[in-house]
Structure formats: structure tokens, C-alpha cells
Design a protein around this motif. Structure first.
Motif, PDB file in Angstrom:
ATOM      1  N   LEU A 215      13.865  67.100  14.554  1.00 26.81           N
ATOM      2  CA  LEU A 215      12.737  66.364  13.975  1.00 26.81           C
ATOM      3  C   LEU A 215      12.909  64.858  14.139  1.00 26.81           C
ATOM      4  CD1 LEU A 215      12.081  68.393  10.690  1.00 26.81           C
ATOM      5  CD2 LEU A 215      10.887  68.536  12.880  1.00 26.81           C
ATOM      6  N   ASN A 219      10.375  62.609  16.233  1.00 30.95           N
ATOM      7  CA  ASN A 219       9.774  61.433  15.598  1.00 30.95           C
ATOM      8  C   ASN A 219      10.027  60.174  16.412  1.00 30.95           C
ATOM      9  OD1 ASN A 219      10.125  59.055  13.347  1.00 30.95           O
ATOM     10  ND2 ASN A 219       8.541  60.508  12.776  1.00 30.95           N
ATOM     11  N   ASP A 220      11.230  60.039  16.929  1.00 33.66           N
ATOM     12  CA  ASP A 220      11.587  58.865  17.718  1.00 33.66           C
ATOM     13  C   ASP A 220      10.805  58.820  19.031  1.00 33.66           C
ATOM     14  OD1 ASP A 220      13.372  56.519  18.149  1.00 33.66           O
ATOM     15  OD2 ASP A 220      14.067  57.720  19.828  1.00 33.66           O
ATOM     16  N   ALA A 223       7.038  58.208  18.270  1.00 35.89           N
ATOM     17  CA  ALA A 223       6.824  56.830  17.794  1.00 35.89           C
ATOM     18  C   ALA A 223       6.812  55.885  18.986  1.00 35.89           C
ATOM     19  CB  ALA A 223       7.912  56.440  16.804  1.00 35.89           C
ATOM     20  N   ALA A 250       3.682  59.416  15.101  1.00 37.80           N
ATOM     21  CA  ALA A 250       4.935  60.164  15.058  1.00 37.80           C
ATOM     22  C   ALA A 250       5.028  61.023  13.804  1.00 37.80           C
ATOM     23  CB  ALA A 250       6.114  59.194  15.111  1.00 37.80           C
ATOM     24  N   SER A 251       4.517  60.530  12.685  1.00 42.16           N
ATOM     25  CA  SER A 251       4.563  61.298  11.435  1.00 42.16           C
ATOM     26  C   SER A 251       3.744  62.579  11.548  1.00 42.16           C
ATOM     27  CB  SER A 251       4.051  60.440  10.271  1.00 42.16           C
ATOM     28  OG  SER A 251       4.855  59.300  10.083  1.00 42.16           O
ATOM     29  N   THR A 253       2.860  64.182  14.312  1.00 41.96           N
ATOM     30  CA  THR A 253       3.503  65.059  15.291  1.00 41.96           C
ATOM     31  C   THR A 253       4.744  65.719  14.703  1.00 41.96           C
ATOM     32  OG1 THR A 253       2.773  63.532  17.022  1.00 41.96           O
ATOM     33  CG2 THR A 253       4.397  65.184  17.640  1.00 41.96           C
ATOM     34  N   THR A 254       5.527  64.974  13.923  1.00 44.59           N
ATOM     35  CA  THR A 254       6.752  65.516  13.338  1.00 44.59           C
ATOM     36  C   THR A 254       6.445  66.610  12.323  1.00 44.59           C
ATOM     37  OG1 THR A 254       7.841  63.374  13.646  1.00 44.59           O
ATOM     38  CG2 THR A 254       8.875  64.918  12.124  1.00 44.59           C
ATOM     39  N   GLY A 324      10.343  67.694   7.436  1.00 46.15           N
ATOM     40  CA  GLY A 324       9.487  66.916   8.328  1.00 46.15           C
ATOM     41  C   GLY A 324       8.938  65.674   7.655  1.00 46.15           C
ATOM     42  N   SER A 328       9.747  61.831   8.766  1.00 42.21           N
ATOM     43  CA  SER A 328       8.638  60.967   9.169  1.00 42.21           C
ATOM     44  C   SER A 328       8.582  59.673   8.367  1.00 42.21           C
ATOM     45  CB  SER A 328       7.305  61.709   8.999  1.00 42.21           C
ATOM     46  OG  SER A 328       7.293  62.904   9.741  1.00 42.21           O
TER      47      SER A 328
END
Length: 423
Positions: A215, A219-220, A223, A250-251, A253-254, A324, A328
Motif C-alpha cells: 500500500l 501510494n508513492d 502520488a 494516491a489516497s 487509488t490506495t 489503506g 493514504s
């Protein structure tokens, strides 16, 4: 007088040049304030994107292979990462001039490092090591003796390092040496605190290590991608290239990835079963209610428009959403902390071992925060609050000698016999 004036003349241009340099730095900072530092405005962003993507591809591939090999190999990977992180952090405050006057002083840093490693891993893996060597009586006695005196051994090693440090103190170098001593201990706290939780997660089941780590990676990546293509609004001054668009993208998607990945990973026993020893064989266990599928009927407005009538969900997927959410919202602050830390020491990256990413520590900043949360969450909200027979037996095997175990066995037999006779 003329010679003195002539000798002073060159100093004026030098002063003006330095003054102009400071002005250019301020101008560059103003440009950053206007958003020129964002990835969308970077003229070299595609080149850096390709370099970063290439490194990411190889890192994910190598990581997947190590995870496939199992618990011991993952633990070995964590140890290697720790060594690289410690090296990068040790080098951060290293001063060549002072080190030349203190031969062997760097060796003392590594003495404390490996002493801490022995202490941390000894406490985490001692019980599993005993379980591994139980069939061999001689080896079992040796291991149980080492486990019994493990803390004394580690303390002796630490005290020897402490005495070594005192004996190496040198006049006019006290401030540097005590600064290094404090810096070394801070590194040990930062590196081994997170690593101990990471290794504990691995042996609770690779699932509890792999999902949180994945995760953070997701996130990385997203982002960076969302900031690369859509980033317009700066997020935080500590990390100028981070944007709100990247953070929000990113949040989302995570969170989606957490729900889907938990369902995928939860189907494999070798990911969900805990490892009670240090062997490398395939695991088979009862996955428990967390990893058993529950079928839920979909609402009518969905089933009328799509061919799906029901959906299978694992209970662990709801826990994955909590992981998650943390990955995030909170874990990125580990990256912000690292950014502020680097700015304090005026360095761009902790190292250059990973092209496009910096050093190992640059990749582990958020992972450290996430590993601690994953362990605490698992122990607080997932592990049932009961003492199982297996855990009790493990404590007996690791804490008692063979003679004490035999005495316990006889005493337990007498108690059970009296209980059955009395009833």
C-alpha cells in the motif's frame, strides 16, 4: 597607503559576487513559491520519470521474488535494508577531518549497531529458533542456554562498547565524539524500532507484512503519477514537489487497492499462515474466519444493470481499508518528516544507491511509520485476546529446561488424574 588600498581592492568584487549569489538563491526560492518547482513545470520530468520507472520496475520484481521465497528470505532482506539505512545515516554527520584523528571510531558505531541487531532479533526469533531445533537434543540445549543468557550477552556487548567509547575520548574532540554517540543511538532507535515490528509482522503471516508494504508503494507511485500529470497545487513546503492532486489521487487509488489486494492475497495459505519456526517449507493451516469468503447479494439497481448478482468478500478486507486509510493519510507524514530532516542537514537525498529515488532511507521513510501501525493494529484489533495451547507450549519449551518440563509434565498428569478421580 596605495599598496594597502590595492591589496584591499579585490575584496569588494568578491563581496558583491557573494551578494549576487544570495540574491539568485532568493529568486530561485521565489520561483518555487510561484510553482515552478512542480513536476508539471519541470522540463526534464520525462527523463526523470523513465529513470524512476526503470528503478521501480527492478525493485518491485526483486521484492516479488523475495516474497515468493518465504519468511526467512524476507527477514534477510529487512536486515540488508537496515545495514544500508544505518550506513547512510552514519555518513550524514560524518566529518572526514575529525574521523582521521579518531582511528577506529567508525568501527564503534557498527559495534553498537550489531549489538542492537542481536538484541532485537534474539527477542523476536528466539522462540522460533527453539521450535526449529527441538528434535536435536544437543542443539536444543545449546540454543535454550543462549536464549536464557541472551540479554546478559547483549548487555555485556553494549557495556564493552560503552567502555570502548570512554577510552577513545580525545581532547578537543569531545563535542564531536559525544555528538556521534548520541547520533548513533538515535539511528538505532529509528532503524530497529520499525524493523522489529516489520519482522514481527512477517512471522504473523506474510500477508500482514506484504499488504501494508504494498500500500505504501502504491501510494508513492500514484502520488508521483498524479502529481506528474495533474499537480498544480502545492501540498506542503517541506516537500515542494508534493501536490494536493497527487495526494488525493494516491489516497483514492490506495483505498481501492487495499480492498482488492486483501481479497487477492487472502486466498493464498502461504501468505496468511503464521510461521512458528525458521524452516522454509510451504505452510498449511486453518486460515481462520478472517480469510473465509462470505457471499453478499448485490443491490437490485446493480444486478439489474450488470451480470453480477452477488459478491464474495473476505472479512479481512474491511481491516485492509483501515490500513489503506492510514497509508493514504498518515504514512506520508513519514516522508514529510524525512524531507524536513534532509533540509535541516542541507542534503537532497540520504544516498544515491537507487537511481531516481535516492538512497534506501528515502524509500523507507513511510514504510517505517506503516510497519509500526500495521503491527499495533493487528495485535489490537485482529488477534483474538486468548492464550492458545500452542502459545502456552511455546512458552514452556523456550522458558523451561528439559528437567523442568518433565517435572511439569508429571505434575500436570497428577493434577488431571486427581481431577478425573474426584469427578
Amino acid at each position: 597607503m596605495q599598496k594597502e588600498n590595492a591589496g584591499d581592492a579585490p575584496s569588494a568584487p568578491t563581496t558583491r559576487v557573494r551578494h549576487r549569489k544570495r540574491n539568485s538563491d532568493v529568486g530561485s526560492g521565489a520561483g518555487k513559491a510561484n510553482g515552478s518547482h512542480l513536476l508539471v513545470n519541470d522540463s526534464k520530468k520525462y527523463k526523470s520519470f523513465l529513470v524512476r520507472a526503470y528503478s521501480t520496475f527492478w525493485m518491485i520484481g526483486g521484492f516479488a521474488l523475495i516474497v515468493y521465497l518465504g519468511h526467512l528470505y524476507i527477514t534477510a532482506m529487512v536486515v540488508v535494508i537496515q545495514i544500508f539505512m544505518a550506513r547512510e545515516l552514519f555518513n550524514l554527520l560524518r566529518k572526514t577531518h575529525e574521523d582521521k584523528q579518531l582511528p577506529g571510531f567508525r568501527l564503534l558505531n557498527w559495534h553498537f549497531f550489531f549489538t542492537a541487531m542481536l538484541f532485537v532479533y534474539g527477542r523476536i526469533l528466539s522462540q522460533r529458533l527453539a521450535n526449529t531445533v527441538t528434535p536435536d537434543k544437543v542443539l536444543y540445549r545449546l540454543v535454550t542456554s543462549l536464549i536464557k543468557y541472551h540479554m546478559a550477552i547483549c548487555y555485556s556487548l553494549y557495556i564493552s562498547g560503552f567502555v570502548w567509547f570512554i577510552l577513545t575520548l580525545k581532547k578537543k574532540m569531545y563535542k564531536y565524539q559525544f555528538g556521534q554517540y548520541a547520533w548513533t543511538h538515535m539511528i538505532l532507535i529509528v532503524v530497529f524500532t520499525q524493523s522489529s515490528f516489520t519482522v514481527a509482522n512477517i512471522f504473523e503471516g506474510i500477508f500482514w507484512f506484504l499488504l501494508p508494504a504494498s500500500l505504501i508503494v502504491i501510494n508513492d507511485i500514484f502520488a508521483y503519477i498524479c502529481g506528474f500529470f495533474f499537480g498544480r497545487t502545492p501540498l506542503i513546503k517541506l516537500s515542494p514537489k508534493k501536490t494536493w492532486e497527487g495526494f488525493i489521487g494516491a489516497s483514492i487509488t490506495t483505498m481501492i487497492s487495499a480492498f482488492l489486494l486483501a481479497n487477492l492475497m487472502g486466498r493464498f495459505l502461504w501468505l496468511t499462515c503464521p510461521r512458528e519456526d525458521l524452516s522454509t517449507g510451504w505452510l498449511h493451516c486453518d486460515p481462520g474466519p478472517l480469510f473465509k469468503q462470505e457471499t453478499h447479494a448485490l443491490p437490485g439497481w446493480i444486478s439489474d444493470r450488470f451480470p453480477w448478482k452477488e459478491i464474495s468478500i473476505l472479512l479481512v478486507q474491511w481491516h485492509a481499508l483501515c490500513l489503506g486509510l492510514f497509508a493514504s493519510i498518515i504514512a506520508p507524514f513519514g516522508g514529510f518528516f524525512a524531507s524536513g530532516f534532509k533540509r535541516a542537514f542541507k542534503v537532497k537525498d540520504f544516498g544515491d544507491s537507487i537511481p531516481g529515488h535516492g538512497g534506501i532511507t528515502d524509500r523507507m521513510d513511510c514504510q517505517m511509520v506503516m510497519a509500526v501501525f500495521a503491527y499495533i493494529y493487528h495485535q489490537s484489533f485482529v488477534v483474538p485476546d486468548i492464550l492458545s495451547a500452542d502459545k502456552l507450549l511455546d512458552q514452556i519449551i523456550t522458558s523451561l529446561t528439559l528437567e523442568e518440563q518433565q517435572a511439569l509434565f508429571v505434575k500436570l498428569g497428577q493434577m488431571l488424574q486427581e481431577k478425573f478421580v474426584g469427578s
